[in-house]
Write a protein that holds these residues in place. Structure first.
Motif, PDB file in Angstrom:
ATOM      1  N   ASN A 107       0.840  -1.184   0.000  1.00  0.00           N
ATOM      2  CA  ASN A 107       0.000   0.000   0.000  1.00  0.00           C
ATOM      3  C   ASN A 107       0.892   1.258   0.000  1.00  0.00           C
ATOM      4  O   ASN A 107       1.245   1.770   1.051  1.00  0.00           O
ATOM      5  CB  ASN A 107      -0.864  -0.090   1.265  1.00  0.00           C
ATOM      6  N   TYR A 108       1.265   1.708  -1.194  1.00  0.00           N
ATOM      7  CA  TYR A 108       2.236   2.803  -1.321  1.00  0.00           C
ATOM      8  C   TYR A 108       1.581   4.169  -1.145  1.00  0.00           C
ATOM      9  O   TYR A 108       0.367   4.317  -1.268  1.00  0.00           O
ATOM     10  CB  TYR A 108       2.904   2.747  -2.695  1.00  0.00           C
ATOM     11  N   ALA A 109       2.421   5.174  -0.918  1.00  0.00           N
ATOM     12  CA  ALA A 109       1.950   6.556  -0.922  1.00  0.00           C
ATOM     13  C   ALA A 109       1.547   6.951  -2.338  1.00  0.00           C
ATOM     14  O   ALA A 109       2.076   6.423  -3.322  1.00  0.00           O
ATOM     15  CB  ALA A 109       3.056   7.487  -0.413  1.00  0.00           C
ATOM     16  N   GLU A 110       0.633   7.906  -2.436  1.00  0.00           N
ATOM     17  CA  GLU A 110       0.165   8.346  -3.766  1.00  0.00           C
ATOM     18  C   GLU A 110       1.297   8.872  -4.640  1.00  0.00           C
ATOM     19  O   GLU A 110       1.293   8.689  -5.849  1.00  0.00           O
ATOM     20  CB  GLU A 110      -0.890   9.448  -3.607  1.00  0.00           C
ATOM     21  N   ARG A 111       2.273   9.559  -4.002  1.00  0.00           N
ATOM     22  CA  ARG A 111       3.361  10.143  -4.794  1.00  0.00           C
ATOM     23  C   ARG A 111       4.093   9.113  -5.641  1.00  0.00           C
ATOM     24  O   ARG A 111       4.679   9.456  -6.663  1.00  0.00           O
ATOM     25  CB  ARG A 111       4.354  10.904  -3.908  1.00  0.00           C
ATOM     26  N   MET A 112       4.039   7.838  -5.217  1.00  0.00           N
ATOM     27  CA  MET A 112       4.792   6.814  -5.937  1.00  0.00           C
ATOM     28  C   MET A 112       4.311   6.657  -7.379  1.00  0.00           C
ATOM     29  O   MET A 112       5.068   6.237  -8.246  1.00  0.00           O
ATOM     30  CB  MET A 112       4.714   5.478  -5.202  1.00  0.00           C
ATOM     31  N   LYS A 133      11.153  19.611  -0.355  1.00  0.00           N
ATOM     32  CA  LYS A 133      10.597  19.392   0.988  1.00  0.00           C
ATOM     33  C   LYS A 133      10.283  20.712   1.687  1.00  0.00           C
ATOM     34  O   LYS A 133       9.277  20.823   2.385  1.00  0.00           O
ATOM     35  CB  LYS A 133      11.609  18.592   1.810  1.00  0.00           C
ATOM     36  N   ALA A 177       8.439  14.069  -6.614  1.00  0.00           N
ATOM     37  CA  ALA A 177       8.187  13.311  -5.384  1.00  0.00           C
ATOM     38  C   ALA A 177       7.352  14.130  -4.401  1.00  0.00           C
ATOM     39  O   ALA A 177       6.748  13.583  -3.484  1.00  0.00           O
ATOM     40  CB  ALA A 177       9.510  12.898  -4.751  1.00  0.00           C
ATOM     41  N   GLU A 223       4.833  15.933  -5.465  1.00  0.00           N
ATOM     42  CA  GLU A 223       3.525  16.013  -6.121  1.00  0.00           C
ATOM     43  C   GLU A 223       3.191  17.395  -6.661  1.00  0.00           C
ATOM     44  O   GLU A 223       2.042  17.824  -6.652  1.00  0.00           O
ATOM     45  CB  GLU A 223       2.430  15.512  -5.166  1.00  0.00           C
ATOM     46  N   GLY A 229       9.218   6.946   4.776  1.00  0.00           N
ATOM     47  CA  GLY A 229       8.144   7.943   4.763  1.00  0.00           C
ATOM     48  C   GLY A 229       7.722   8.267   3.338  1.00  0.00           C
ATOM     49  O   GLY A 229       6.536   8.309   3.016  1.00  0.00           O
ATOM     50  N   LYS A 230       8.713   8.457   2.483  1.00  0.00           N
ATOM     51  CA  LYS A 230       8.430   8.844   1.104  1.00  0.00           C
ATOM     52  C   LYS A 230       7.694   7.739   0.338  1.00  0.00           C
ATOM     53  O   LYS A 230       6.814   8.003  -0.469  1.00  0.00           O
ATOM     54  CB  LYS A 230       9.750   9.166   0.400  1.00  0.00           C
ATOM     55  N   VAL A 231       8.088   6.496   0.591  1.00  0.00           N
ATOM     56  CA  VAL A 231       7.482   5.377  -0.141  1.00  0.00           C
ATOM     57  C   VAL A 231       6.050   5.111   0.321  1.00  0.00           C
ATOM     58  O   VAL A 231       5.183   4.782  -0.491  1.00  0.00           O
ATOM     59  CB  VAL A 231       8.339   4.095   0.015  1.00  0.00           C
ATOM     60  N   PHE A 232       5.781   5.286   1.612  1.00  0.00           N
ATOM     61  CA  PHE A 232       4.498   4.792   2.145  1.00  0.00           C
ATOM     62  C   PHE A 232       3.503   5.849   2.607  1.00  0.00           C
ATOM     63  O   PHE A 232       2.304   5.587   2.618  1.00  0.00           O
ATOM     64  CB  PHE A 232       4.754   3.832   3.310  1.00  0.00           C
ATOM     65  N   LEU A 233       3.963   7.002   3.055  1.00  0.00           N
ATOM     66  CA  LEU A 233       3.064   7.873   3.825  1.00  0.00           C
ATOM     67  C   LEU A 233       2.398   8.979   3.015  1.00  0.00           C
ATOM     68  O   LEU A 233       3.071   9.823   2.412  1.00  0.00           O
ATOM     69  CB  LEU A 233       3.831   8.498   4.995  1.00  0.00           C
ATOM     70  N   ASN A 234       1.078   8.975   3.013  1.00  0.00           N
ATOM     71  CA  ASN A 234       0.306  10.130   2.569  1.00  0.00           C
ATOM     72  C   ASN A 234       0.024  11.025   3.769  1.00  0.00           C
ATOM     73  O   ASN A 234       0.035  10.564   4.917  1.00  0.00           O
ATOM     74  CB  ASN A 234      -1.028   9.687   1.974  1.00  0.00           C
ATOM     75  N   TYR A 247       6.386  13.877   6.373  1.00  0.00           N
ATOM     76  CA  TYR A 247       5.377  13.391   5.421  1.00  0.00           C
ATOM     77  C   TYR A 247       3.960  13.592   5.951  1.00  0.00           C
ATOM     78  O   TYR A 247       3.014  12.997   5.453  1.00  0.00           O
ATOM     79  CB  TYR A 247       5.686  11.953   5.009  1.00  0.00           C
TER      80      TYR A 247
END
Lengths: 394, 394
Positions: A4-9, A110, A135, A137, B109-114, B136
């Protein structure tokens, strides 16, 4: 697997360059693809020596944790260097040492970018800056750009009519990928717009020291009265990239924010790398070293350019840059540089198709040539080969 | 100045530890504050030697750009080491080399967190993980934790009833800041919950090699059948932190995503650092080196603990850890450790108040003691001083 990845991926894809670079690790390949410095110019013996000295003199601190900001004598050198060359007015605490320029791009994303914010950039622009910012978004608007840099009237129109423009990203010296250099008038004008529209300008300058002709120009930052301009630098192209040491310089309030963000991103840069480089700068003459690099790249640039003039069909457009590592080639509209690359790879010659340098796509009839990494005879052989493939298409 | 930052910036504040560390750079200060290794144990001569060798043998590639994934022999060593010690089943391509463990946190954080996602963590947890994830814009729920780790029934209740839980962050060995070690049963149970609820477990393990007593326990990852567990490691505590080399290991699909994200974050780790460490591991016996570190820290831990038993008022609670760098102290509820710190700093003794280790605040009656960085006589002197200040309060 159900991860379940972050949307940015969903915005990120592997860099085309780094994928091509995997191919070019085969020794038989003539590569114009990466932005790799010439490794035969690395000061290997001097580096061995400075590492020995710093470990002998101060091993316990050289191997320990250190501050996030970076090693002060190195920060001071960066400030002085920019002041001398680029007309800025920095002190050491305007500088944050970063893990290469790439990290300065990431930290900028960031610090400034919310989802949906707009980044204005040259058209085309540096591919890895696009992915660094993506990254976070953001969206990109490409500003029409000619041989003197962004077209200022077009830039101002965009600033007037676009909401949430957070940052303008530019490379005013020997731009990647086009090799173009901004005029002084345009530099001054963008600094004024940054102030007028209250928007950050990120001035990337990895190649500025590698000028083959003409005089060094003042940086955009030197025209900045509002503090909205940040500028970057790196040791990758004037020393060696393996150390991953670069920097970002700007208003103290901004640099404090960058330090905060670097702290939670990776604590600090490699202590040893910072100390080795600082010791090198203390004991050796980096200007002499840079002059050597400049000579070699100038010769390679001339050779590549002259061979292109001789071997490329006349419908192909390109210009000689005043410095840096790259030349930019435009083919007739109907030709796709990815097809050309495919044919060239079959003959063990590589370059990077230009499409990836446009954040919003298109321009598939362009490509980028790096001339710093191959010895003379392979440059001639490789350019000839591209010329032959191009003749099949035109 | 009117700068327009990203929203995430309002979540970030300077790490209290790194601010206290600035004070502790004064030589007269007895510091129990940082997590600094003992610098007198760094293998300085060996590092000088391996750097000389790698530059002599292969200087041009050692100083050049390299792949994002990391140096393959080093990735292989990390995989083997974890397999031997922790019951995992990794190959080299399950590993990404990172710029210290801290970068593995940031990349996670970057890969998973919205924005708004939930991270579950031990209560208390590692302060710099809190700030890495906060960038994040996630929220934290602290899972009630006892001497054996997270209380599994409480964890499952949270997983059942909370939406958008993306990650569970844990340090099962000699936890920072409490020094606690998870039981095998709890390790197994959390791996099962990760699979059942389809949530990532990030198993941080910077201190696992520094066990003073008892046997190495299998990692959470060794009980993972779903691929949802990722585990981290670092050379900072078993070699030296100045190199900034750590790693993250997990399912290949996940590691591919991490590689993608590292590529746009900073391209790659320092090439020289990776080659130096790999050469050290080839030429020297790191087990012997770690045994030396372990001996010294064990002694310092015993000394600090025994002095605390003698000098601290009996209302103060603490336990001896089985390894690592830290002890955790609980004061009577009414006492604020920040006040105690202020008084101790006047007497040149530093530690970190415990409040910062709780992402949702509170627990101001706690503090953390690091025992690895000070020589024996200063440990005794410093603990005595804290004891005297505590007696004024109790």
């Amino acid at each position: 697997m159900n991860f379940n990845y972050a949307e940015r991926m969903s915005n990120l894809k592997a860099s085309e360059i780094r994928e091509i670079l995997k191919v070019t690790q085969r020794l038989e390949v003539i590569s114009f693809a990466g932005g790799l410095p010439a490794p035969e110019l690395f000061p290997i013996d001097e580096i061995k020596e400075v590492n020995r000295i710093v470990l002998e003199e101060d091993g316990e601190s050289v191997l320990q944790y250190t501050t996030t900001e970076g090693y002060n004598p190195l920060r001071e050198w960066c400030a002085d260097r920019m002041n001398k060359r680029l007309g800025t007015n920095f002190e050491y605490d305007h500088i944050l040492i970063t893990h290469g320029s790439q990290q300065a791009l990431d930290l900028s994303g960031k610090v400034f970018l919310n989802k949906g914010d707009i980044v204005l950039c040259e058209s085309p622009t540096y591919l890895a800056a696009i992915s660094a910012f993506k990254a976070y978004e953001c969206n990109f608007i490409e500003v029409p750009t000619d041989d003197d840099g962004m077209i200022i009237s077009e830039l101002e129109d965009l600033l007037k009519t676009t909401e949430n423009v957070k940052m303008i990203y530019v490379i005013p010296e020997f731009q990647n990928p086009t090799g173009r250099t901004w005029s002084i008038a345009r530099r001054k004008a963008i600094a004024e717009l940054a102030s007028k529209y209250n928007v950050i300008v990120l001035e990337d300058n990895p190649y500025g020291e590698l000028r083959f002709e003409g005089k060094t120009l003042p940086s955009i930052k030197s025209f900045d009265n509002s503090g909205q301009v940040l500028c970057m630098g790196t040791f990758s192209k004037i020393f060696c990239p393996g150390y991953r040491i670069g920097w970002i310089a700007g208003h103290k309030e901004l640099i404090q924010k960058y330090i905060l963000v670097k702290q939670c991103t990776d604590l600090q840069c490699n202590t040893i790398a910072q100390r080795d480089i600082a010791k090198y700068l203390e004991l050796y003459d980096i200007d002499k070293h840079i002059e050597k690099i400049r000579e070699v790249y100038r010769e390679r640039c001339d050779l590549a350019f002259n061979t292109m003039e001789r071997e490329f069909p006349k419908e192909v457009k390109f210009k000689k840059p005043q410095g840096g590592l790259f030349m930019w080639i435009e083919l007739p509209n109907k030709i796709n540089a990815r097809d050309v690359l495919e044919k060239c790879l079959e003959r063990n010659v590589a370059f990077v198709p230009g499409g990836s340098f446009f954040p919003n796509g298109g321009h598939e009839n362009t490509f980028r040539i790096n001339f710093s990494n191959m010895p003379n005879e392979r440059i001639v052989e490789g350019i000839k080969c591209i010329g032959e493939v191009l003749k099949e298409y035109i």
